[in-house]
Design an enzyme around this catalytic site. Structure first.
Site, PDB file in Angstrom:
ATOM      1  N   HIS A 105       0.797  -1.237   0.000  1.00 49.80           N
ATOM      2  CA  HIS A 105       0.000   0.000   0.000  1.00 49.80           C
ATOM      3  C   HIS A 105       0.830   1.288   0.000  1.00 49.80           C
ATOM      4  O   HIS A 105       0.484   2.262   0.662  1.00 49.80           O
ATOM      5  CB  HIS A 105      -0.959   0.010   1.185  1.00 49.80           C
ATOM      6  CG  HIS A 105      -2.074  -0.981   1.094  1.00 49.80           C
ATOM      7  ND1 HIS A 105      -2.576  -1.442  -0.101  1.00 49.80           N
ATOM      8  CD2 HIS A 105      -2.798  -1.591   2.081  1.00 49.80           C
ATOM      9  CE1 HIS A 105      -3.566  -2.299   0.141  1.00 49.80           C
ATOM     10  NE2 HIS A 105      -3.711  -2.415   1.451  1.00 49.80           N
ATOM     11  N   HIS A 179      -9.373   2.617   0.810  1.00 52.32           N
ATOM     12  CA  HIS A 179      -9.326   1.453   1.695  1.00 52.32           C
ATOM     13  C   HIS A 179     -10.380   1.549   2.808  1.00 52.32           C
ATOM     14  O   HIS A 179     -10.093   1.240   3.966  1.00 52.32           O
ATOM     15  CB  HIS A 179      -7.925   1.327   2.295  1.00 52.32           C
ATOM     16  CG  HIS A 179      -7.524  -0.065   2.646  1.00 52.32           C
ATOM     17  ND1 HIS A 179      -8.090  -0.752   3.692  1.00 52.32           N
ATOM     18  CD2 HIS A 179      -6.607  -0.906   2.095  1.00 52.32           C
ATOM     19  CE1 HIS A 179      -7.532  -1.948   3.780  1.00 52.32           C
ATOM     20  NE2 HIS A 179      -6.625  -2.073   2.811  1.00 52.32           N
ATOM     21  N   SER A 180     -11.588   1.962   2.475  1.00 46.29           N
ATOM     22  CA  SER A 180     -12.652   2.026   3.480  1.00 46.29           C
ATOM     23  C   SER A 180     -13.087   0.629   3.893  1.00 46.29           C
ATOM     24  O   SER A 180     -13.175  -0.286   3.077  1.00 46.29           O
ATOM     25  CB  SER A 180     -13.864   2.791   2.940  1.00 46.29           C
ATOM     26  OG  SER A 180     -13.595   4.180   2.881  1.00 46.29           O
ATOM     27  N   GLU A 313     -11.793  -3.047  -2.466  1.00 46.34           N
ATOM     28  CA  GLU A 313     -10.783  -2.150  -3.010  1.00 46.34           C
ATOM     29  C   GLU A 313     -10.701  -2.307  -4.531  1.00 46.34           C
ATOM     30  O   GLU A 313     -10.120  -3.259  -5.041  1.00 46.34           O
ATOM     31  CB  GLU A 313      -9.428  -2.449  -2.377  1.00 46.34           C
ATOM     32  CG  GLU A 313      -9.420  -2.424  -0.855  1.00 46.34           C
ATOM     33  CD  GLU A 313      -8.244  -3.183  -0.278  1.00 46.34           C
ATOM     34  OE1 GLU A 313      -7.089  -2.871  -0.652  1.00 46.34           O
ATOM     35  OE2 GLU A 313      -8.466  -4.109   0.534  1.00 46.34           O
TER      36      GLU A 313
END
Length: 347
Positions: A105, A179-180, A313
């Site tokens: 990430h 990235h919730s 995602e």
């Protein structure tokens, strides 16, 4: 429709601002300019009750100490990159190692840990937050000065659109996502195991034990990875399939989307009556069911634990740089990177 601004915190002498977009239905989305983090989404249930449906914190200290990328933009490259390196035009680039021996990430200080510049745009029928950031040549090991914009737009149809635009002054790699962690029960009343997910996807990427793609693309047929007709998340938890087991008894897998921008992803919680329909122009969606969520902190008074939220995602394939047959994440000099995903909240 309106946008409310207030001070959220200070980081290294810089003010972090919270922006709350409120539409005419009362739906609210709060975002901070630190990592473009979505801290809260208030969406209606079947009775019209507005409750928060994402995992997030109320202080910057909690994000810095505990957050596994809650609500943030992740990049310059989302997902894992094997051995934290890739080769481009004969040059090998060494990236930050922040996931054992791999890169995850964007690295140690990715897009999720910087303060973005923000412009607020208000119209009669929509609201937008335009975040911008310059990722300098060599940041976290990536080549090229990348100028990136992330635009969050809310309308009166209870739709949130997240779009990204980027250009670089030299050849580089880009793969960005949000990235919730979603939990449609509202205010974290339950976990997400009873949530029903429908995916227009015939295959998924096989993973190694360290969650790096092997390069093999597997069929979903007759597995707990077949979401084409809808299935509950708990099916993957109860599955004895090795791929479910290695992901911590659940999912942390990229699914190859068979369609784009045609209701290809649907999440539904029967008890609350809330639904989420996601459409994207990206080739894959990573389903992560919170199998690595730790339990040594609380989220607004609720004990953190496995399966408390799930991520969808939308992005390119993880580790595509080391698998030539995967869709490329390479961005040529002066080429425009564009990605768009729409989240429609329904009841």
């Amino acid at each position: 429709m309106k946008v409310v601004q207030q001070k959220f915190a200070e980081v290294d002498g810089q003010v972090v601002t919270a922006y709350t977009m409120i539409n005419d239905n009362g739906m609210e989305i709060t975002t901070i300019d630190y990592g473009c983090i979505i801290t809260k989404i208030l969406a209606p249930d079947k009775n019209g009750n507005l409750e928060n449906i994402v995992l997030g914190f109320d202080t910057i200290e909690e994000y810095q100490q505990y957050s596994p990328f809650f609500g943030a933009i992740v990049g310059r490259h989302a997902g894992r990159i094997a051995n934290a390196e890739f080769t481009l035009d004969g040059t090998t680039y060494q990236l930050a190692k922040n996931n054992n021996n791999n890169h995850l990430h964007g690295g140690l200080k990715g897009f999720d840990k910087v303060i973005w510049d923000t412009k607020v745009k208000e119209a009669s029928d929509l609201l937008s937050l335009e975040f911008s950031y310059v990722s300098k040549d060599g940041e976290e090991g990536y080549p090229g000065n990348l100028h990136i914009k992330a635009i969050y737009t809310l309308n009166n149809q209870n739709e949130l659109q997240i779009s990204y635009e980027g250009t670089s002054d030299q050849k580089t790699v880009v793969n960005i996502t949000n990235h919730s962690y979603f939990n449609l029960s509202g205010n974290l009343k339950t976990d997400i195991l009873e949530h029903k997910l429908t995916l227009k996807s015939d295959c998924f990427l096989e993973l190694r034990e360290d969650l790096i793609p092997t390069g093999e693309i597997l069929s979903v047929d007759e597995t707990a990875f077949d979401f084409r007709s809808g299935r509950k998340i708990k099916d993957g938890v109860e599955s004895t399939n090795h791929q479910n087991v290695l992901a911590g008894k659940g999912y942390d897998h990229p699914f190859v989307l068979a369609e784009n921008q045609n209701q290809e992803i649907t999440l539904y919680d029967e008890v609350s009556g809330r639904g989420l329909v996601i459409e994207t122009n990206q080739p894959a969606v990573v389903l992560y069911t919170g199998t690595q969520l730790e339990d040594h902190f609380s989220i607004r008074g609720v004990q953190s634990r496995k399966y408390l939220g799930l991520c969808l995602e939308t992005q390119g394939f993880p580790d595509s740089l080391n698998h030539p047959h995967f869709p490329s994440a390479v961005l040529e000099k002066d080429e425009v990177y564009q990605s768009v995903t729409t989240y429609k909240f329904i009841k």
